[in-house]
Design a protein around this motif. Structure first.
Motif, PDB file in Angstrom:
ATOM      1  N   LYS A 183      27.573  40.798  33.521  1.00 46.41           N
ATOM      2  CA  LYS A 183      29.305  40.889  33.129  1.00 46.41           C
ATOM      3  C   LYS A 183      29.290  41.953  31.986  1.00 46.41           C
ATOM      4  O   LYS A 183      30.273  41.594  31.063  1.00 46.41           O
ATOM      5  CB  LYS A 183      29.722  39.358  32.798  1.00 46.41           C
ATOM      6  CG  LYS A 183      29.490  38.393  33.815  1.00 46.41           C
ATOM      7  CD  LYS A 183      29.677  37.135  33.550  1.00 46.41           C
ATOM      8  CE  LYS A 183      29.437  35.970  34.473  1.00 46.41           C
ATOM      9  NZ  LYS A 183      29.496  34.699  34.008  1.00 46.41           N
ATOM     10  N   CYS A 184      28.569  42.965  31.870  1.00 46.52           N
ATOM     11  CA  CYS A 184      28.757  44.153  31.017  1.00 46.52           C
ATOM     12  C   CYS A 184      30.390  44.277  30.540  1.00 46.52           C
ATOM     13  O   CYS A 184      30.967  44.807  31.667  1.00 46.52           O
ATOM     14  CB  CYS A 184      28.010  45.352  31.388  1.00 46.52           C
ATOM     15  SG  CYS A 184      26.393  45.065  31.917  1.00 46.52           S
TER      16      CYS A 184
ATOM     17  N   TRP B 140      36.419  48.829  32.150  1.00 44.25           N
ATOM     18  CA  TRP B 140      36.104  48.014  31.267  1.00 44.25           C
ATOM     19  C   TRP B 140      35.773  48.421  29.924  1.00 44.25           C
ATOM     20  O   TRP B 140      36.187  47.622  28.817  1.00 44.25           O
ATOM     21  CB  TRP B 140      35.054  47.031  31.820  1.00 44.25           C
ATOM     22  CG  TRP B 140      35.351  46.236  33.154  1.00 44.25           C
ATOM     23  CD1 TRP B 140      35.475  46.793  34.303  1.00 44.25           C
ATOM     24  CD2 TRP B 140      36.010  44.959  33.166  1.00 44.25           C
ATOM     25  NE1 TRP B 140      35.630  45.814  35.267  1.00 44.25           N
ATOM     26  CE2 TRP B 140      36.152  44.742  34.394  1.00 44.25           C
ATOM     27  CE3 TRP B 140      36.342  44.130  32.475  1.00 44.25           C
ATOM     28  CZ2 TRP B 140      36.736  43.658  34.918  1.00 44.25           C
ATOM     29  CZ3 TRP B 140      36.533  42.873  32.718  1.00 44.25           C
ATOM     30  CH2 TRP B 140      36.839  42.542  34.000  1.00 44.25           C
TER      31      TRP B 140
ATOM     32  N   CYS C  37      31.675  47.980  31.953  1.00 43.83           N
ATOM     33  CA  CYS C  37      31.397  48.379  33.463  1.00 43.83           C
ATOM     34  C   CYS C  37      32.291  49.419  33.780  1.00 43.83           C
ATOM     35  O   CYS C  37      33.409  49.434  33.204  1.00 43.83           O
ATOM     36  CB  CYS C  37      31.363  47.231  34.160  1.00 43.83           C
ATOM     37  SG  CYS C  37      31.124  47.387  35.923  1.00 43.83           S
TER      38      CYS C  37
ATOM     39  N   MET D 169      34.699  40.114  28.957  1.00 44.21           N
ATOM     40  CA  MET D 169      33.183  40.271  29.661  1.00 44.21           C
ATOM     41  C   MET D 169      33.910  40.558  31.191  1.00 44.21           C
ATOM     42  O   MET D 169      34.803  40.145  31.565  1.00 44.21           O
ATOM     43  CB  MET D 169      32.472  38.933  29.970  1.00 44.21           C
ATOM     44  CG  MET D 169      32.055  38.542  28.133  1.00 44.21           C
ATOM     45  SD  MET D 169      30.780  39.825  27.479  1.00 44.21           S
ATOM     46  CE  MET D 169      29.386  39.607  28.418  1.00 44.21           C
ATOM     47  N   ARG D 170      33.258  41.468  31.906  1.00 44.24           N
ATOM     48  CA  ARG D 170      33.538  41.856  33.341  1.00 44.24           C
ATOM     49  C   ARG D 170      33.239  40.517  34.250  1.00 44.24           C
ATOM     50  O   ARG D 170      32.118  39.946  34.256  1.00 44.24           O
ATOM     51  CB  ARG D 170      32.827  42.946  33.890  1.00 44.24           C
ATOM     52  CG  ARG D 170      32.825  43.144  35.338  1.00 44.24           C
ATOM     53  CD  ARG D 170      31.665  43.824  35.912  1.00 44.24           C
ATOM     54  NE  ARG D 170      31.292  43.479  37.359  1.00 44.24           N
ATOM     55  CZ  ARG D 170      31.320  44.215  38.378  1.00 44.24           C
ATOM     56  NH1 ARG D 170      31.464  45.383  38.454  1.00 44.24           N
ATOM     57  NH2 ARG D 170      31.324  43.440  39.648  1.00 44.24           N
ATOM     58  N   ASP D 171      34.313  40.040  34.439  1.00 47.78           N
ATOM     59  CA  ASP D 171      34.250  38.614  35.292  1.00 47.78           C
ATOM     60  C   ASP D 171      35.257  38.655  36.254  1.00 47.78           C
ATOM     61  O   ASP D 171      36.580  38.864  35.804  1.00 47.78           O
ATOM     62  CB  ASP D 171      34.322  37.667  34.164  1.00 47.78           C
ATOM     63  CG  ASP D 171      34.003  36.071  34.832  1.00 47.78           C
ATOM     64  OD1 ASP D 171      34.140  35.936  36.073  1.00 47.78           O
ATOM     65  OD2 ASP D 171      33.288  35.453  33.991  1.00 47.78           O
TER      66      ASP D 171
ATOM     67  N   GLY E 297      25.983  38.644  29.509  1.00 48.18           N
ATOM     68  CA  GLY E 297      26.533  37.386  29.926  1.00 48.18           C
ATOM     69  C   GLY E 297      25.624  36.471  30.813  1.00 48.18           C
ATOM     70  O   GLY E 297      25.818  35.388  31.138  1.00 48.18           O
TER      71      GLY E 297
ATOM     72  N   LYS F 140      38.936  37.095  35.536  1.00 47.59           N
ATOM     73  CA  LYS F 140      39.786  37.473  34.601  1.00 47.59           C
ATOM     74  C   LYS F 140      41.074  38.177  35.482  1.00 47.59           C
ATOM     75  O   LYS F 140      41.973  38.196  34.726  1.00 47.59           O
ATOM     76  CB  LYS F 140      39.047  38.748  33.736  1.00 47.59           C
ATOM     77  CG  LYS F 140      38.037  38.107  32.883  1.00 47.59           C
ATOM     78  CD  LYS F 140      38.460  37.368  31.730  1.00 47.59           C
ATOM     79  CE  LYS F 140      37.462  37.244  30.436  1.00 47.59           C
ATOM     80  NZ  LYS F 140      36.463  36.261  31.068  1.00 47.59           N
TER      81      LYS F 140
END
Lengths: 382, 95
Positions: free
Chosen positions: A30-31, A196, A34, A368-370, A136, A373
């Motif tokens: 979840k960088c 991101w 990203c 977080m890259r999710d 993450g 979101k």
């Protein structure tokens, strides 16, 4: 990669020498920097194995030489070994760009047998706790095991460190770790602020002092380690007064295919929402590269405005990065605002003035890259 | 940092195993491919790499190149180029 301002200048005779295939946008990490689109879940319709093979064949027919398998996490594609084998048969130099997740001894051996030439493994922290905070999930031990396994297989490996203010003070620890594993290439890639990373820029951007300290440690290590380790240090372009020669020019040598088959002049370009990028599902690669309006848009220099148009450095940096011009000035044809000659340079200077350095380095403010979101595309001027 | 001794005429060199060297028709030139990199070589550079990595010694390579280009004064230029190629990691001395 040429994007990172490596100083590479290559006349590819107008051919796409460098093909990057983003096999999937899916990734267990979840960088928060990203490079995938912030709305990546909209593009879930991935190319099939046969469609990817067709892309590889067409690319090679057009003269492509270097091939990067990336994502998302390319190891999530079960057909990766099959695609590497096809690419090797076609004559590509094949590179795998991975977080290490999904990679194990068996798949590593299978990839090597299929003809894989090189692995670029990302390492975000030199220890478990910071790693987990930044990506993450708990993957640090696995990454180190994989780094040793890659080394044991005798594959060349680049350890890629995405650098932000959260890990820039750990430069020495990264180098010690790399030396202990026996890594030959380490790349400290200061983040470039798109997607991101742009969303989280205020939290991620290091200060000039941090960069200078880190670079000094790298210089010392280069002297000490000599030929044992090659260390690349990619300076964040915001701290430069000339733009990077992004992608060696738009549509000059570089071609990216996104998971859904969209063809792009770089991995970030689909963020330029004013352009309509063609798909390999609808057009052949030769038309896309040579004739499509999106690839022609910023090729050469006839599209340039002032100050680029009359600048004697325009053949050196091609006016910088079109994505950055779009994101920060609202017009992709403007001069990259990193350039000191750009009328928009004050945007960059304003951002640098806000860099936080070592202060309040908690990760709680990072987005977080999710997939949950559900972000829409980042608008220009953010 | 270890300093390497200069190349000598009785050394034999080989291509770095991570590097691939070949003729690439669409580019109408020889290319070197290596991790995340491409170098296009001009005709002379390619001829030196080809001769040096294919010969039993650098001395033999120099002799072959001198015959091919009908020049007797090439040795310093060839060795200087190969030192540069070694520094870039393209070739290495066979052990």
């Amino acid at each position: 990669m040429p994007k990172d301002g490596s100083g590479l200048s290559l006349d590819g005779l107008g051919l796409p020498l460098w093909l990057v295939v983003e096999l999937t946008y899916k990734c267990p990490l979840k960088c928060p920097w990203c490079s995938n689109p912030v709305d990546f879940e909209r593009y879930g319709n991935e190319l099939s194995t046969e469609e990817w093979k067709s892309v590889l064949r067409q690319g090679r027919e057009m003269g492509a030489l270097q091939l990067g398998f990336t994502g998302g996490e390319p190891m999530l594609r079960r057909d990766l070994e099959e695609l590497v084998a096809e690419a090797d048969r076609l004559g590509y130099y094949t590179n795998l760009i991975t977080s290490g997740v999904g990679l194990n001894q068996d798949r590593l051996r299978a990839l090597k047998a299929a003809g894989l030439k090189q692995v670029q493994l990302s390492v975000q922290a030199p220890e478990r706790e910071l790693s987990q905070a930044l990506v993450g999930i708990d993957v640090f031990d696995h990454k180190i095991d994989i780094a040793r396994a890659i080394k044991a297989e005798g594959l060349p490996m680049v350890l890629n460190v995405p650098v932000s203010r959260y890990n820039i003070e750990r430069t020495r620890e990264f180098l010690d770790l790399a030396e202990e594993i026996g890594v030959e290439y380490v790349e400290f890639a200061n983040l470039q602020y798109y997607n991101w990373a742009l969303l989280n820029r205020a939290e991620l951007l290091p200060t000039k002092e941090q960069i200078e300290r880190s670079e000094a440690i790298v210089q010392e290590a280069r002297r000490r380690l000599g030929k044992k380790m090659t260390i690349y240090f990619v300076v964040p372009d915001y701290y430069d007064n000339r733009p990077k020669a992004c992608m060696n020019g738009w549509g000059a040598i570089h071609l990216t295919i996104a998971p859904d088959g969209t063809a792009l002049p770089c991995q970030e370009a689909r963020l330029i929402k004013t352009l309509n990028f063609p798909s390999v599902r609808e057009h052949d690669l030769a038309w896309i590269w040579r004739d499509s309006p999106a690839f022609q848009k910023f090729r050469g220099d006839s599209w340039m405005k002032e100050p680029c148009r009359s600048c004697d450095e325009k053949e050196k940096d091609f006016g910088g990065c079109r994505c950055q011009a779009f994101l920060l000035t609202g017009d992709a044809a403007n001069t990259d605002p990193v350039c000191a000659k750009s009328p928009d340079r004050q945007i960059i200077d304003g951002l640098l003035g806000c860099a936080k350095g070592e202060r309040s380095a908690g990760v709680d403010k990072l987005v977080m890259r999710d997939i949950s979101k559900r972000l829409s595309a980042v608008e220009p001027g953010v | 940092m270890e300093t390497e001794r200069p190349l000598q005429l009785d050394d034999a060199v080989e291509l770095n195993p991570t590097h691939h060297f070949r003729w690439e028709e669409p580019q109408r030139s020889h290319v070197l491919l290596y991790p995340e990199g491409i170098v296009k070589l001009n005709e002379t550079a390619a001829a030196i790499i080809e001769a040096a990595t294919g010969a039993a010694s650098l001395g033999a390579a120099v002799t072959a190149l001198a015959a091919r280009y009908e020049r007797a004064d090439l040795e310093p230029k060839i060795i200087a180029f190969l030192e540069d190629a070694r520094a870039k990691g393209w070739i290495r001395v066979k052990s």
